[in-house]
Enzyme design. Sequence first.
Site, mmCIF file in Angstrom:
data_model
loop_
_atom_site.group_PDB
_atom_site.id
_atom_site.type_symbol
_atom_site.label_atom_id
_atom_site.label_comp_id
_atom_site.label_asym_id
_atom_site.label_seq_id
_atom_site.Cartn_x
_atom_site.Cartn_y
_atom_site.Cartn_z
ATOM 1 N N TYR A 179 -5.017 3.247 7.457
ATOM 2 C CA TYR A 179 -5.875 4.718 7.875
ATOM 3 C C TYR A 179 -5.945 4.511 8.897
ATOM 4 C CZ TYR A 179 -6.620 4.965 2.758
ATOM 5 O OH TYR A 179 -6.529 4.722 1.492
ATOM 6 N N ASP A 238 -7.220 1.443 -3.047
ATOM 7 C CA ASP A 238 -6.819 3.301 -3.191
ATOM 8 C C ASP A 238 -6.723 3.523 -4.193
ATOM 9 O OD1 ASP A 238 -8.128 5.961 -2.925
ATOM 10 O OD2 ASP A 238 -6.653 6.465 -1.570
ATOM 11 N N ASP A 245 3.753 -4.294 -6.470
ATOM 12 C CA ASP A 245 4.054 -3.927 -6.727
ATOM 13 C C ASP A 245 3.909 -4.257 -8.377
ATOM 14 O OD1 ASP A 245 5.023 -5.886 -5.895
ATOM 15 O OD2 ASP A 245 7.874 -5.105 -5.946
ATOM 16 N N LYS A 248 1.100 -7.912 -0.703
ATOM 17 C CA LYS A 248 2.707 -7.206 -0.572
ATOM 18 C C LYS A 248 3.081 -8.441 1.374
ATOM 19 C CE LYS A 248 6.730 -5.288 -1.522
ATOM 20 N NZ LYS A 248 7.541 -5.675 -2.902
ATOM 21 N N ASP A 275 -7.641 4.315 -8.538
ATOM 22 C CA ASP A 275 -6.993 5.920 -9.398
ATOM 23 C C ASP A 275 -6.642 5.047 -10.655
ATOM 24 O OD1 ASP A 275 -8.015 6.852 -7.529
ATOM 25 O OD2 ASP A 275 -7.087 8.518 -7.747
#
Length: 367
Positions: A140, A251, A227, A194, A255
Site C-alpha cells: 500500500y 484484501d 494462488d 507467495k 472479498d
Amino acid sequence: MTDTRRNDQIKLMVLEGDGIGPEITAATLEVLQAVGERFDLDIGFTHLPIGLEGLRQHGTTVPPMIVDTAPDFDGIVLGPVDHFAYPPADQGGLNPSGELRKRLELFANIRPALSRPGFAPPCGCHVDLVVVRENTEGFYADRAMFQGSGEFMPTPDIAMSLRKITRTGCTRIAKAAFELALRRPRKKVTAVHKSNVLRMGDGLFLECTRAVAKDYPSVEYDEKLVDAVAALLIRDASMFDVIVTTNMFGDILSDQASELSGSLGLAASLNSGADTAVAQAQHGSAPDIAGKGIANPSSLIGSAAMLLGWIGERRNDPRLNEAAAFIDRALSAVIENPETRTPDLGGAIGTKAFTGHVANAIRTMSR
Ligand code: ATP
C-alpha cells in the site's frame, strides 16, 4: 457535531461515510439501540463528518478531530468511503481507511466469511472462516514510507510499487490470528503467502508466523501459496478456519470468501489495534446503488457486533459478548427467511424494512 452520549457508558464515534454509508450506518445505529435496550447497555453515539462531508465542512476528508479524539471513545463505527471521488491529497482528499489504519495503528483487519443457515451460498459449501489481514504495511503506497509515496515513476513508462514487510508487523498479526484461532472450535491457522517469488518479504512473514505458531501448540498450523488458496476457496472453502496473511492478499481473498459465502453485503469486518477498534464493512461505498434504499446493511451491523465483542473482551463484560452474539443470531434469523432478504440476496425488501426486521428480532427473540 451531534452528541447523544450518556454518562460513562459505551461511547462510539460514528462516521457515516459516502455512497451507501449514511443508509447502512443509520441501520446499524437502529440495531445497536435495540440491542442496548434489550441488554440494558448504555450506548452513546457521537457523529463526526468524514469523506465528502468532511471535505465540505472542514476542507479535508479526514478532519483532524477524528484521530485527535479517538482515544476518548470505546470504538468507532465507520461507514464505507468513496475515495475515488476525492480530490488529490494536497486538496484534502485523503483515503480515510488508510489514514485511520495508519494513524490509529489498527494493525489487524479481522474479516469473517460466514454462510447463514437457510441461505444457500454460491459456493455450495458451508463457509465459516476468518481472514486476518495485516493492515499497516504491505503493498500500500500510503503505508510504506515515512515521507513520500511507496509508488513512483522513474520515467513516464516505468512505475515502481514498494511492499513493506516488517518483523514487528508480521509477529503481531500472527499473534492476533493464533489468539483468534484459540477461541474457535477448529483451532486452525493457515498462513497464506507467495514466498516462492517474494522470497524476502514473504520469507520474513513465514519466519515470524512459524515462530509464533510454536507458542500455540494446540492450534493446527499450515502454509499455502496465495494462488492455490484462491482456487481452493472456490473448490471447498470449508477447508479453512483462520487465514493469516499480508495486506493486499488479505484484501483480495476476504472479498472472494465473503462473496462465496453469500454476498459482499454480508461481509463484516473489524480493524483493531492495541487501543482502539473500528467497525467497517468489507465492501466499498457501492455508488451504483447509493440512495436507492436497497443496500444490505448486514455488513456494517455485523461489524458493529464485532466491535461490541471487542469492547466486551477489553472490559471483561460478558453482557457485551452476549449482545454481539445476539445481533449475529438476529441477522441469521432474518436472512433465513426469503421474504425478508435484500436484493443482493435475491430478496425484494429495502434497507429500512430489513433493519426493522433485525431490530424486531432483537426485541422478541428468546435469549
Ligand atoms: P471500492 O473500490 O470502494 O471497494 P466498488 O464500488 O468497486 O468500491 P463495492 O462498493 O465494494 O466496490 O461494491 C462492489 C459491488 O458490490 C457493487 O455492485 C455494489 O453495489 C455491491 N455491494 C457492495 N456493498 C453492498 C451492500 N451492502 N449491499 C448490496 N450490494 C453491495
